[in-house]
Design a protein around this motif. Structure first.
Motif: not given
Length: 343
Positions: A70-82, A103-109, A146-155
């Motif tokens: 139960d935490c804040s989750v943001r998804r970033i779809q990485f594309t060539p024009d990001l 204005k915070p970006g998607a990393i603020f989760a 950035l908030p705690e906990p902070f984890m990047v799960v990248a594919t």
């Protein structure tokens, strides 16, 4: 000696980890080792890189982990024009206040899912470097925590796939571990057709723990004892990558820290307040292999980084085994556990 509080923390950690594991396994069929490594990285306070071919459930694994907490989750779809600002945020001039507003970006989760991270340009990928290492973002000279906990799960897809960019070495080094999901077994694939055929199982997934509990458990993992012999073993394994003839880039000191932190988490998940060389051995490949660059000759010989790490694990001497643990007691002071303390 393991204190009452530490035993209680480990018991709570085991209970919470079991709930998260069961929750994830309702979505990820037949991959207990992949789910286990994901939990290890979460409790070690690291970031996870999931690399495999399309369609094997990389994003599903990332989402299952995120939705189980139960935490804040943001998804970033990485594309060539990001753009980098799409990730970190941007300062916008406010006409009414006559001042710039951030204005915070998607990393603020608390959990950030970076989908197909290697489809964005290296410039955009580099926007993650500061946040992953220092848990902060600096924009226009202003630092934002950035908030705690902070984890990047990248594919990511394998680099030979169309439309991908190789991850820079500095970016790969910030991921604690890399895991490959792999194709499911026949039985798991049949089960998946029955379960996933009607609706996505993610729709029914409910959080089984809270972010503040994860923060507490990460702190408990940091208290797991690492004996001098185990620390030396981790250093020896990493140092061996720097002089291996089949590698042109070995693992960094950051890799050593990540290996020890992951070993602490693995020990805690096993219910131990101390690490063993076995914990380090088991995690050597997922923690080290993605940081290594084989030589051109090794690539011609089809020698992978994983194979080189396996060779190093076989060659580096394991510290002498600790004396047996007394029934119901802590390991003796000359073993791998913490020394006995007087009352």
């Amino acid at each position: 000696m393991t204190t009452y509080d530490q035993r209680a923390d480990l018991s709570e950690l085991s209970s919470t980890a079991d709930r998260v594991r069961r929750s994830m396994e309702t979505v990820i069929e037949g991959k207990p080792e992949v789910v286990g490594l994901s939990l290890t990285v979460l409790l070690a306070g690291g970031h996870l890189l999931i690399e495999d071919v399309p369609g094997v459930g990389k994003t599903m694994l990332a989402k299952a982990l995120a939705r189980s907490v139960d935490c804040s989750v943001r998804r970033i779809q990485f594309t060539p024009d990001l753009l980098p600002s799409d990730i970190t945020g941007v300062s916008v001039f406010d006409q009414q206040r006559r001042d710039f507003e951030f204005k915070p970006g998607a990393i603020f989760a608390q959990i950030v899912i970076g989908d197909e991270i290697n489809r964005a340009s290296p410039k955009t990928q580099s926007a993650l470097l500061e946040s992953m290492e220092e848990r902060q973002v600096t924009i226009d000279g202003q630092t934002h925590q950035l908030p705690e906990p902070f984890m990047v799960v990248a594919t990511q897809n394998p680099v030979e796939m169309e439309g991908t960019y190789p991850l820079p070495e500095a970016q790969r080094d910030r991921f604690m571990a890399r895991v490959s999901v792999g194709y499911p077994s026949v039985a798991a694939e049949l089960e998946m057709i029955g379960v996933h055929g009607g609706a996505s199982p993610l729709a029914d997934l409910q959080p089984v723990t809270h972010a503040r509990d994860i923060v507490k458990l990460v702190e408990a993992v940091r208290g797991v004892h690492v004996a001098e012999a185990v620390r030396r073993y981790a250093v020896d394994l990493v140092a061996a990558t720097r002089s291996h003839p089949e590698l042109r880039l070995g693992a960094s000191p950051r890799a050593t820290l990540h290996l020890v932190r992951a070993a602490r988490a693995a020990a805690a998940l096993a219910g131990r307040a101390y690490t063993l060389p076995d914990d380090v051995q088991a995690l050597a490949t997922p923690v080290l292999a993605h940081r290594l660059l084989p030589t051109a000759q090794a690539q011609l010989n089809r020698r992978t980084a994983e194979a080189v790490v396996a060779d190093i694990v076989q060659r580096v001497p394991v510290p002498a085994a600790a004396p047996p643990v007394p029934p119901g007691g802590a390991p003796p002071p000359n073993g791998y556990g913490p020394p006995h303390r007087g009352h």
